[in-house]
Design an enzyme around this catalytic site. Structure first.
Site, PDB file in Angstrom:
ATOM      1  N   ARG A   1       9.677  -2.902  -6.109  1.00 53.93           N
ATOM      2  CA  ARG A   1      10.199  -1.982  -5.091  1.00 53.93           C
ATOM      3  C   ARG A   1      11.047  -0.867  -5.707  1.00 53.93           C
ATOM      4  O   ARG A   1      11.465   0.058  -5.014  1.00 53.93           O
ATOM      5  CB  ARG A   1      11.052  -2.752  -4.056  1.00 53.93           C
TER       6      ARG A   1
ATOM      7  N   TYR B   1      10.589   2.998  -5.325  1.00 52.12           N
ATOM      8  CA  TYR B   1      11.063   3.560  -4.059  1.00 52.12           C
ATOM      9  C   TYR B   1      12.593   3.534  -4.002  1.00 52.12           C
ATOM     10  O   TYR B   1      13.237   4.564  -3.803  1.00 52.12           O
ATOM     11  CB  TYR B   1      10.471   2.733  -2.920  1.00 52.12           C
TER      12      TYR B   1
ATOM     13  N   GLU C   1      14.974   3.034  -6.339  1.00 51.00           N
ATOM     14  CA  GLU C   1      15.715   3.823  -7.334  1.00 51.00           C
ATOM     15  C   GLU C   1      15.425   5.312  -7.174  1.00 51.00           C
ATOM     16  O   GLU C   1      16.288   6.148  -7.424  1.00 51.00           O
ATOM     17  CB  GLU C   1      15.383   3.349  -8.759  1.00 51.00           C
TER      18      GLU C   1
ATOM     19  N   ASN D   1      14.741   0.055   9.187  1.00 52.28           N
ATOM     20  CA  ASN D   1      13.375  -0.090   9.724  1.00 52.28           C
ATOM     21  C   ASN D   1      13.200   0.551  11.106  1.00 52.28           C
ATOM     22  O   ASN D   1      13.838   0.132  12.074  1.00 52.28           O
ATOM     23  CB  ASN D   1      13.001  -1.576   9.839  1.00 52.28           C
TER      24      ASN D   1
ATOM     25  N   ARG E   1       3.339  -2.319   7.268  1.00 53.71           N
ATOM     26  CA  ARG E   1       4.684  -2.612   7.754  1.00 53.71           C
ATOM     27  C   ARG E   1       4.593  -3.652   8.856  1.00 53.71           C
ATOM     28  O   ARG E   1       3.591  -3.759   9.557  1.00 53.71           O
ATOM     29  CB  ARG E   1       5.378  -1.335   8.220  1.00 53.71           C
TER      30      ARG E   1
ATOM     31  N   GLY F   1       9.524 -16.742   7.221  1.00 51.85           N
ATOM     32  CA  GLY F   1       9.801 -15.907   8.392  1.00 51.85           C
ATOM     33  C   GLY F   1      11.263 -15.897   8.794  1.00 51.85           C
ATOM     34  O   GLY F   1      11.619 -15.375   9.853  1.00 51.85           O
TER      35      GLY F   1
ATOM     36  N   GLN G   1      13.589 -14.371   7.050  1.00 48.84           N
ATOM     37  CA  GLN G   1      14.228 -13.103   6.643  1.00 48.84           C
ATOM     38  C   GLN G   1      14.404 -12.222   7.874  1.00 48.84           C
ATOM     39  O   GLN G   1      13.613 -12.318   8.825  1.00 48.84           O
ATOM     40  CB  GLN G   1      13.400 -12.387   5.552  1.00 48.84           C
TER      41      GLN G   1
ATOM     42  N   GLN H   1      17.880 -10.321   4.209  1.00 43.46           N
ATOM     43  CA  GLN H   1      18.537  -9.939   5.470  1.00 43.46           C
ATOM     44  C   GLN H   1      18.811  -8.445   5.455  1.00 43.46           C
ATOM     45  O   GLN H   1      19.011  -7.841   4.406  1.00 43.46           O
ATOM     46  CB  GLN H   1      19.842 -10.719   5.637  1.00 43.46           C
TER      47      GLN H   1
HETATM   48  P1  NAD Z   1       5.095   8.177   6.505  1.00 40.67           P
HETATM   49  O1  NAD Z   1       4.385   7.620   5.328  1.00 40.67           O
HETATM   50  O2  NAD Z   1       4.438   8.095   7.828  1.00 40.67           O
HETATM   51  O3  NAD Z   1       5.506   9.693   6.255  1.00 40.67           O
HETATM   52  C1  NAD Z   1       5.729  10.232   4.970  1.00 40.67           C
HETATM   53  C2  NAD Z   1       5.050  11.593   4.943  1.00 40.67           C
HETATM   54  O4  NAD Z   1       5.308  12.213   3.663  1.00 40.67           O
HETATM   55  C3  NAD Z   1       3.528  11.490   5.069  1.00 40.67           C
HETATM   56  O5  NAD Z   1       3.069  12.437   5.993  1.00 40.67           O
HETATM   57  C4  NAD Z   1       3.028  11.793   3.657  1.00 40.67           C
HETATM   58  O6  NAD Z   1       1.723  12.330   3.635  1.00 40.67           O
HETATM   59  C5  NAD Z   1       4.085  12.740   3.160  1.00 40.67           C
HETATM   60  N1  NAD Z   1       4.200  12.772   1.694  1.00 40.67           N
HETATM   61  C6  NAD Z   1       4.262  11.706   0.845  1.00 40.67           C
HETATM   62  N2  NAD Z   1       4.374  12.147  -0.422  1.00 40.67           N
HETATM   63  C7  NAD Z   1       4.388  13.501  -0.366  1.00 40.67           C
HETATM   64  C8  NAD Z   1       4.475  14.525  -1.344  1.00 40.67           C
HETATM   65  N3  NAD Z   1       4.575  14.233  -2.659  1.00 40.67           N
HETATM   66  N4  NAD Z   1       4.434  15.817  -0.945  1.00 40.67           N
HETATM   67  C9  NAD Z   1       4.322  16.135   0.383  1.00 40.67           C
HETATM   68  N5  NAD Z   1       4.226  15.202   1.359  1.00 40.67           N
HETATM   69  C10 NAD Z   1       4.262  13.901   0.980  1.00 40.67           C
HETATM   70  O7  NAD Z   1       6.532   7.454   6.550  1.00 40.67           O
HETATM   71  P2  NAD Z   1       7.717   7.586   7.591  1.00 40.67           P
HETATM   72  O8  NAD Z   1       7.990   6.240   8.112  1.00 40.67           O
HETATM   73  O9  NAD Z   1       7.468   8.697   8.517  1.00 40.67           O
HETATM   74  O10 NAD Z   1       8.927   7.952   6.613  1.00 40.67           O
HETATM   75  C11 NAD Z   1       9.437   9.276   6.517  1.00 40.67           C
HETATM   76  C12 NAD Z   1      10.653   9.248   5.588  1.00 40.67           C
HETATM   77  O11 NAD Z   1      11.655   8.390   6.119  1.00 40.67           O
HETATM   78  C13 NAD Z   1      10.343   8.756   4.184  1.00 40.67           C
HETATM   79  O12 NAD Z   1      11.075   9.526   3.253  1.00 40.67           O
HETATM   80  C14 NAD Z   1      10.853   7.336   4.200  1.00 40.67           C
HETATM   81  O13 NAD Z   1      11.262   6.913   2.924  1.00 40.67           O
HETATM   82  C15 NAD Z   1      12.038   7.433   5.141  1.00 40.67           C
HETATM   83  N6  NAD Z   1      12.321   6.143   5.773  1.00 40.67           N
HETATM   84  C16 NAD Z   1      11.544   5.656   6.766  1.00 40.67           C
HETATM   85  C17 NAD Z   1      11.833   4.416   7.314  1.00 40.67           C
HETATM   86  C18 NAD Z   1      11.018   3.828   8.446  1.00 40.67           C
HETATM   87  O14 NAD Z   1      11.311   2.720   8.863  1.00 40.67           O
HETATM   88  N7  NAD Z   1      10.049   4.509   8.995  1.00 40.67           N
HETATM   89  C19 NAD Z   1      12.911   3.664   6.836  1.00 40.67           C
HETATM   90  C20 NAD Z   1      13.657   4.180   5.788  1.00 40.67           C
HETATM   91  C21 NAD Z   1      13.382   5.436   5.266  1.00 40.67           C
HETATM   92  N1  UDP Z   2       6.229  -8.936   6.716  1.00 37.33           N
HETATM   93  C1  UDP Z   2       5.539 -10.045   7.182  1.00 37.33           C
HETATM   94  N2  UDP Z   2       4.229  -9.890   7.517  1.00 37.33           N
HETATM   95  C2  UDP Z   2       3.585  -8.703   7.441  1.00 37.33           C
HETATM   96  C3  UDP Z   2       4.294  -7.573   6.967  1.00 37.33           C
HETATM   97  C4  UDP Z   2       5.613  -7.732   6.601  1.00 37.33           C
HETATM   98  O1  UDP Z   2       6.091 -11.141   7.290  1.00 37.33           O
HETATM   99  O2  UDP Z   2       2.384  -8.658   7.789  1.00 37.33           O
HETATM  100  C5  UDP Z   2       7.658  -9.083   6.377  1.00 37.33           C
HETATM  101  C6  UDP Z   2       8.045  -8.573   4.989  1.00 37.33           C
HETATM  102  O3  UDP Z   2       7.859  -9.584   4.017  1.00 37.33           O
HETATM  103  C7  UDP Z   2       9.501  -8.223   5.190  1.00 37.33           C
HETATM  104  C8  UDP Z   2       9.568  -7.758   6.644  1.00 37.33           C
HETATM  105  O4  UDP Z   2       8.404  -8.283   7.268  1.00 37.33           O
HETATM  106  O5  UDP Z   2      10.297  -9.367   5.041  1.00 37.33           O
HETATM  107  C9  UDP Z   2       9.585  -6.241   6.812  1.00 37.33           C
HETATM  108  O6  UDP Z   2       8.524  -5.708   6.065  1.00 37.33           O
HETATM  109  P1  UDP Z   2       8.151  -4.162   6.073  1.00 37.33           P
HETATM  110  O7  UDP Z   2       7.086  -3.974   5.049  1.00 37.33           O
HETATM  111  O8  UDP Z   2       7.872  -3.717   7.464  1.00 37.33           O
HETATM  112  O9  UDP Z   2       9.488  -3.406   5.659  1.00 37.33           O
HETATM  113  P2  UDP Z   2      10.611  -3.647   4.541  1.00 37.33           P
HETATM  114  O10 UDP Z   2      10.347  -4.917   3.777  1.00 37.33           O
HETATM  115  O11 UDP Z   2      10.526  -2.447   3.675  1.00 37.33           O
HETATM  116  O12 UDP Z   2      11.841  -3.750   5.322  1.00 37.33           O
END
Ligand code: NAD
Ligand code: UDP
Length: 344
Positions: free
Chosen positions: A145, A148, A150, A177, A189, A210, A212, A279
């Site tokens: 991980r 992402y 770092e 999330n 996800r 499950g 977590q 968690q």
């Molecule tokens: P997503 O994958 O749906 O959206 C990311 C977008 O960035 C996509 O449209 C992708 O094509 C574009 N992209 C990726 N690499 C690119 C690059 N090198 N140049 C131009 N475009 C690029 O994900 P999301 O859930 O919409 O997340 C958006 C942002 O929010 C991300 O930075 C993610 O790390 C952050 N974030 C999201 C969540 C979440 O739960 N959804 C949680 C924490 C952080």
């Molecule tokens: N997870 C799961 N089943 C799935 C997908 C994810 O049990 O089909 C778990 C995963 O191991 C993690 C949590 O759900 O503990 C959230 O995962 P997700 O990939 O949505 O986000 P993140 O781990 O980055 O919070």
């Protein structure tokens, strides 16, 4: 007095969060430039915005420099799901780090305010619970991980150094999330996986036992917080946790999805991925205090809206003559080894 109308760049604007944000900013009358390389984003997400004269689409990779005159930048570009960001880890780090450098350079040149989409992953597998912004985290720097986690940590460093060195107006959101319509059905996800599995009558894949936990925020609540954060006085830099403090085990989520879909799917166990945080729950005191914000939509209501979206998406894709636009290069249902490399 009418609000000031701005020209706003959203990197990652065709993704899940970016498309909702763009929609909201357009509704407020702003001009929106959506930048995306369609790595995980989708033309389908922004199809309904293309005819809006205030909307423009720029196909571009943030690892390359860009010049465009704007007032504000929301820097969201980065694959967000573990499957996607681990598919081409070097490119993920490049996207976070070089993307931050390029967008900060742009903000400096055009004197724009810039918000960064950071993540709860900067806390790693946290030893402090719930996580306040003061906590420095517990991240494995060489794990799967890390590309992402770092990358996002380094981007935060860059944002603060540009702020201290060049006086840039920065805002850092640490997003927990978030779920809702337009998540990619194959991005792995947990919310999208469980809903799609339940709707298809396939087994619900719970990783590990499950136990977590995660805290799930509905997308509309998050977008509201993004806009409030961007509009705070310039002294406010963040980082600010944005998420829903309601905490659920993954097993509880699986059961809720089964109940709300009425599905007869079985719950099965799969191995826990490495470095999977045990968690996660945001301490949102700072967001409550500074943004006067907290999430409003209960999990069950948000899940019902998301279920309705995936239900429609699945019925569209089951019609043989209807092409569902995904546009995503990494987002296919193929096993990861067979996917074409994105070329770091
Ligand atoms: P997503 O994958 O749906 O959206 C990311 C977008 O960035 C996509 O449209 C992708 O094509 C574009 N992209 C990726 N690499 C690119 C690059 N090198 N140049 C131009 N475009 C690029 O994900 P999301 O859930 O919409 O997340 C958006 C942002 O929010 C991300 O930075 C993610 O790390 C952050 N974030 C999201 C969540 C979440 O739960 N959804 C949680 C924490 C952080
Ligand atoms: N997870 C799961 N089943 C799935 C997908 C994810 O049990 O089909 C778990 C995963 O191991 C993690 C949590 O759900 O503990 C959230 O995962 P997700 O990939 O949505 O986000 P993140 O781990 O980055 O919070």
């Amino acid at each position: 007095m009418a609000a000031e109308l701005k020209r706003i760049l959203i990197t990652g604007g065709a993704g899940f969060l970016g498309s909702h944000l763009g929609e909201r900013l357009l509704a407020q009358g702003h001009e929106v430039i959506c930048l995306d390389n369609f790595y995980t984003g989708s033309k389908r997400n922004i199809l309904h915005l293309l005819d809006n004269p205030l909307f423009s689409l720029l196909e571009h990779d943030v690892t390359n420099p860009l010049f465009v005159q704007v007032d504000e930048i929301y820097n969201l570009a980065c694959p967000a799901s573990p499957i996607h960001y681990q598919h081409d880890p070097v490119h993920t780090t490049k996207t976070s780090v070089m993307g931050a450098i390029n967008m900060l350079g742009l903000a400096k040149r055009v004197n724009a305010r810039i918000m960064h989409a950071s993540t709860s992953e900067v806390y790693g597998d946290p030893e402090v619970h719930p996580q306040p912004e003061e906590y420095w985290g517990h991240v494995n720097p060489i794990g799967l991980r890390a590309c992402y986690d770092e990358g996002k940590r380094c981007a935060e460093t860059l944002f603060f150094d540009y702020h201290r060195r060049h006086g840039l107006e920065i805002k850092i959101a640490r997003i927990f999330n978030t779920y809702g319509p337009r998540m990619h059905p194959d991005d792995g996800r947990v919310v999208s996986n469980f809903i799609v599995q339940a709707l298809k009558g396939e087994p619900i894949t719970v990783y590990g036992d499950g136990s977590q936990t995660r805290s799930f925020c509905y997308v509309d609540d998050l977008v509201e917080a993004f806009i409030r954060l961007m509009n705070t006085p310039k002294e406010i830099t963040g980082p600010i946790n944005l998420g829903n403090p309601g905490e659920f085990t993954i097993l509880e989520l699986a059961e809720k999805v089964l109940e709300l879909t009425g599905s007869k799917s079985q719950i099965i166990r799969k191995p826990l991925p490495s470095d999977d945080p045990q968690q996660r729950q945001p301490d949102i005191s700072r967001a409550r205090d500074i943004l006067k914000w907290e999430p409003t939509l209960p999990l069950a209501d948000g899940l019902l809206r998301t279920i309705a979206y995936f239900d429609e998406l699945l019925s569209e894709s089951s019609q043989p003559n209807l092409k569902v636009y995904t546009g995503a290069k990494a987002a296919t249902a193929e096993p990861i080894e067979r996917r074409e490399s994105h070329g770091a």
